[in-house]
Scaffold this motif. Structure first.
Motif, PDB file in Angstrom:
ATOM      1  N   SER A  13      15.115  33.450 -39.680  1.00  0.00           N
ATOM      2  CA  SER A  13      14.463  33.456 -40.989  1.00  0.00           C
ATOM      3  C   SER A  13      15.422  33.120 -42.132  1.00  0.00           C
ATOM      4  N   GLU A  72      16.721  29.447 -41.809  1.00  0.00           N
ATOM      5  CA  GLU A  72      15.687  28.486 -42.189  1.00  0.00           C
ATOM      6  C   GLU A  72      15.446  28.476 -43.699  1.00  0.00           C
ATOM      7  N   MET A  73      15.452  29.654 -44.301  1.00  0.00           N
ATOM      8  CA  MET A  73      15.182  29.739 -45.731  1.00  0.00           C
ATOM      9  C   MET A  73      16.204  28.955 -46.533  1.00  0.00           C
ATOM     10  N   ARG A 109      15.517  25.369 -48.677  1.00  0.00           N
ATOM     11  CA  ARG A 109      15.775  25.272 -50.110  1.00  0.00           C
ATOM     12  C   ARG A 109      16.794  24.176 -50.424  1.00  0.00           C
ATOM     13  N   ARG A 122      13.249  36.009 -47.122  1.00  0.00           N
ATOM     14  CA  ARG A 122      11.929  35.506 -47.509  1.00  0.00           C
ATOM     15  C   ARG A 122      11.318  34.662 -46.392  1.00  0.00           C
ATOM     16  N   GLY A 123      10.065  34.937 -46.092  1.00  0.00           N
ATOM     17  CA  GLY A 123       9.393  34.208 -45.023  1.00  0.00           C
ATOM     18  C   GLY A 123       9.616  34.802 -43.653  1.00  0.00           C
ATOM     19  N   TYR A 124      10.150  36.020 -43.601  1.00  0.00           N
ATOM     20  CA  TYR A 124      10.473  36.616 -42.295  1.00  0.00           C
ATOM     21  C   TYR A 124       9.241  36.754 -41.409  1.00  0.00           C
ATOM     22  N   THR A 144       7.921  33.610 -40.126  1.00  0.00           N
ATOM     23  CA  THR A 144       8.843  33.113 -39.103  1.00  0.00           C
ATOM     24  C   THR A 144       8.585  33.805 -37.773  1.00  0.00           C
ATOM     25  N   LYS A 203       5.600  28.434 -43.404  1.00  0.00           N
ATOM     26  CA  LYS A 203       6.931  29.017 -43.570  1.00  0.00           C
ATOM     27  C   LYS A 203       7.756  28.234 -44.584  1.00  0.00           C
ATOM     28  N   SER A 204       7.760  26.916 -44.476  1.00  0.00           N
ATOM     29  CA  SER A 204       8.550  26.096 -45.393  1.00  0.00           C
ATOM     30  C   SER A 204       8.075  26.268 -46.835  1.00  0.00           C
ATOM     31  N   GLN A 251       9.042  29.761 -48.180  1.00  0.00           N
ATOM     32  CA  GLN A 251      10.481  29.896 -48.413  1.00  0.00           C
ATOM     33  C   GLN A 251      10.957  29.076 -49.601  1.00  0.00           C
TER      34      GLN A 251
END
Length: 292
Positions: free
Chosen positions: A121, A124-125, A129, A161-163, A166, A223-224, A227
């Protein structure tokens, strides 16, 4: 397997996973950038995946395709090490026998995916970004983004963020990934024996990579987007995931849930193949070296 042998086997899986993860990032990052930008770019900014590729190279230079690579490259050792180790442990929890059924393989993959999300997570975050910057003077370095996310939002709403989305992505993704991979390996093994040629390992890895994305792509789009937002999502995970899915469909129809899928599937072939080739070769070397 004795406790010491189990520990040694897990360490082997950790080390091999690190090597496999590094191979995956180096091979797959350019098309991953295309994929992410297809998911998050404002409507009308690009005409399609090829336009993203051409505009990125023309406006920002070839190395822009590797934008955001630092996060997965430094983090992938931990992510893939955790993934392969979690998968190995999950298999041993599900069954004492080395040869699992495909249903058991799917369950072990789902367990490994859920555990893997802990590290995947934040990696990826930060990557998303970085990839969501288009070469403007206001673009920020990874260190600046990391500092801002931490100072403004803290650990849970910033770094992680987005855990939950994910987690939701990784469970079906790795269930599909390992099932397809094992199915392909077993088909090849029936013809070539247990010592597979390298090309068969590559082909099996590619099959697993495509199954990963086909099992989870709409959740990856969510998710994208989550995030990249300037503010964290609100509501429960189920609520914000459902709200984002509705927003994507409202903006671009059902096809919006699969925006960027074609370069992702193309990327998955060499990326997953290189991951498993590097992983398997490293693991076999370590098994011979350590005897476990």
């Amino acid at each position: 397997m004795a406790p010491s042998s189990k520990t040694a086997a897990t360490l082997n899986e950790l080390a091999a996973g690190s090597v496999g993860g590094a191979a995956q990032v180096l091979v797959g990052q350019p098309l991953d950038t295309v994929k992410t930008r297809a998911q998050i770019a404002p409507a009308g900014m690009f005409k399609g995946p090829m336009d993203i590729l051409l505009q990125t190279v023309r406006k920002e230079g070839f190395l822009a395709l590797y934008k955001g690579m630092a996060s997965p490259l430094f983090g992938i050792a931990g992510v893939n090490s955790l993934l392969f180790a979690a998968y190995g442990v999950s298999k041993r929890i599900i069954s004492p026998f080395p040869q699992l059924s495909l249903k058991e393989t799917a369950a072990a993959g789902a367990m490994a995916g859920a555990i893997n999300a802990v590290l995947a997570s934040p990696v990826e975050m930060f990557k998303v970004r970085m990839q969501g910057q288009y070469g403007d003077k206001t673009d920020k370095r990874l260190s600046v983004i990391a500092r801002e996310m931490w100072s403004q939002w803290g650990f849970r709403k910033g770094v992680m963020r987005g855990y939950w989305v994910t987690v939701a992505r990784e469970i079906p993704a790795y269930a599909g990934f390992y099932t397809a991979y094992e199915f392909s390996r077993r088909q090849f093994a029936q013809k070539y024996g247990p010592e597979l040629p390298v090309w068969a390992v590559l082909a099996s890895g590619s099959t697993g990579g495509m199954a990963y994305w086909l099992s989870s792509y709409p959740l990856d789009v969510v998710k994208s987007r989550v995030q990249l937002r300037t503010t964290p999502p609100t509501g429960t995970p189920v609520q914000y995931i459902a709200a984002e899915l509705r927003a994507v469909v409202a903006e671009g129809g059902v096809a919006g849930l699969f925006r960027g899928l074609s370069p992702t599937l193309i990327r998955s072939i060499p990326a997953a193949a290189s991951t498993f080739a590097a992983y398997e070769l490293t693991r076999e070397f370590l098994e011979k070296t350590t005897g476990v």
